[in-house]
Design an enzyme around this catalytic site. Structure first.
Site, PDB file in Angstrom:
ATOM      1  N   SER A  77       0.807  -1.212   0.000  1.00  0.00           N
ATOM      2  CA  SER A  77       0.000   0.000   0.000  1.00  0.00           C
ATOM      3  C   SER A  77       0.845   1.269   0.000  1.00  0.00           C
ATOM      4  CB  SER A  77      -0.967  -0.004   1.178  1.00  0.00           C
ATOM      5  OG  SER A  77      -1.784  -1.139   1.131  1.00  0.00           O
TER       6      SER A  77
ATOM      7  N   ASP B 296       9.997   5.990 -10.081  1.00  0.00           N
ATOM      8  CA  ASP B 296       9.669   6.691 -11.323  1.00  0.00           C
ATOM      9  C   ASP B 296      10.326   8.064 -11.414  1.00  0.00           C
ATOM     10  OD1 ASP B 296       8.083   4.567 -12.038  1.00  0.00           O
ATOM     11  OD2 ASP B 296       6.163   5.589 -11.730  1.00  0.00           O
TER      12      ASP B 296
ATOM     13  N   LYS C 148      -0.500  -4.152  -3.379  1.00  0.00           N
ATOM     14  CA  LYS C 148      -1.810  -3.686  -2.941  1.00  0.00           C
ATOM     15  C   LYS C 148      -2.051  -2.315  -3.565  1.00  0.00           C
ATOM     16  CE  LYS C 148      -4.184  -5.379  -0.228  1.00  0.00           C
ATOM     17  NZ  LYS C 148      -5.340  -6.289  -0.341  1.00  0.00           N
TER      18      LYS C 148
END
Length: 368
Positions: free
Chosen positions: A162, A173, A187
């Protein structure tokens, strides 16, 4: 605990009991408790906000190690203070450790990302069931001390989920961070929590989240750049003291007994599910050293002793962290450190997604 304000807890779940205990800050609640065979007694406590630190910091062999165990209110403030401390310590490399971090508050994940990226940067996207996407951007200037480190590493494992994946995916990224460990849980959904006047609570999943490059990690997780598998003894099966294992048996848990005893210094040469004479000899040697009845049978005190010793070994030897620090300090290349980790895990396969046991509370939560 037997009752809360005189209301019996018999038949209630833990969640239901917690709801009775919770209440307005500053008010009192009476808990009825019983210790052992003693008589029940009442304890009055005053409700208050309790803050448990979610971030720790240490310097290991010249490397800064910040561990984040959950995303709760105040996590970013704790983290920022330790970033500053690591910079003051003059460490060149920083490890951010999210192993077994089940998630928590989404806004804390975003502000934590903001420590490393400028304001106005897309930290993630939220997508509803119609495919509509909402860009979530950072709002503050990044922490200037985040520039103090030559390299930043994120350490994850199958228990990282999560919000910890939100942070990891964003930095992967947006920055040159390197990810180490094992594949995260995967998740990729968000929960909203609504509380009502009667202290009841409703949690519901309303969106999924995507990384800045619009990757959805659900069921896939985040794959590390440096794969660091824990040694076999980290993954032994749970043994209970009432189980009995003896020579001649064939049982899946026998392999775990062999792995554990071998790690504790009792040489095992054949790693399989058969309780053979070699294992009997190893068990008897362990029992003798621990001043237990040397009958070669694994049950009772022998079982609890083996498990306790293995837990102590794990606590004293954080294998994944040590592997990563060895790599950072130039002792081994990525290929060499990954191979060393695999060599130390030849008998028990790494945990698979189906074997992970995160609970429903361990999804990202949005604050109302």
């Amino acid at each position: 605990m037997l009752a809360v304000d005189g209301e019996s807890l018999e038949g209630m779940t833990t969640t239901e009991a917690v709801q009775l205990i919770r209440g307005e800050q500053g008010t009192d609640v009476v808990l009825t408790i019983q210790r052992g065979e003693g008589s029940p007694s009442n304890i009055t406590i005053t409700r208050d906000t309790i803050h448990i630190d979610s971030v720790t910091y240490e310097e290991i062999d010249g490397v800064g190690h910040i561990s984040v165990n959950r995303f709760q209110q105040g996590t970013t403030d704790e983290f920022s203070a330790f970033i500053d401390e690591a910079a003051e310590d003059g460490v060149d490399e920083l490890i951010i450790d999210f192993r077994y971090n089940p998630g928590g508050l989404l806004n804390e994940a975003v502000t934590l990302i903001n420590q490393f990226v400028d304001s106005g940067t897309a930290a993630l996207y939220l997508e509803d069931n119609h495919g509509n996407q909402q860009e979530i951007v950072t709002e503050n200037e990044k922490n200037p001390n985040a520039e103090s480190f030559d390299d930043v590493y994120i350490l994850i494992n199958e228990g990282s989920a999560s919000a910890s994946e939100v942070f990891t995916g964003a930095l992967d990224d947006l920055t040159n961070v390197q990810i180490a460990g094992t594949t995260s849980f995967g998740k990729g959904v968000v929960q909203r929590t609504s509380e009502f006047k009667d202290n009841s609570m409703l949690k519901y999943t309303n969106t999924k989240w995507l990384t800045p490059d619009k990757t959805w990690v659900q069921d896939e997780g985040i794959t590390p750049d440096i794969e660091l598998i824990n040694p076999d003894y980290y993954r032994i099966e749970l043994l209970t003291e009432d189980e009995v294992f003896a020579e001649g048996q064939t049982n899946d848990k026998v392999l775990s007994i062999k792995v554990a005893l071998d790690e504790l210094g009792y040489d095992i040469t054949k790693f399989d599910n058969n309780f053979d004479s070699e294992l009997t000899a190893a068990v008897m040697a362990y029992q003798t050293d621990e001043k237990l009845e040397a009958d070669g049978i694994v049950t009772g005190e022998t079982t609890t002793g083996i498990l306790s010793d293995i837990r102590e070994t794990i606590n004293e030897n954080d294998a994944q962290l040590n592997y990563l620090i060895d790599y950072i300090n130039g002792d081994m290349s990525i290929m060499e450190i990954e191979q060393k980790a695999r060599d130390n895990a030849p008998h028990i396969p790494p945990v698979t997604e189906d074997e992970q046991n995160l609970t429903e509370d361990e999804e990202i939560e949005e604050e109302e």
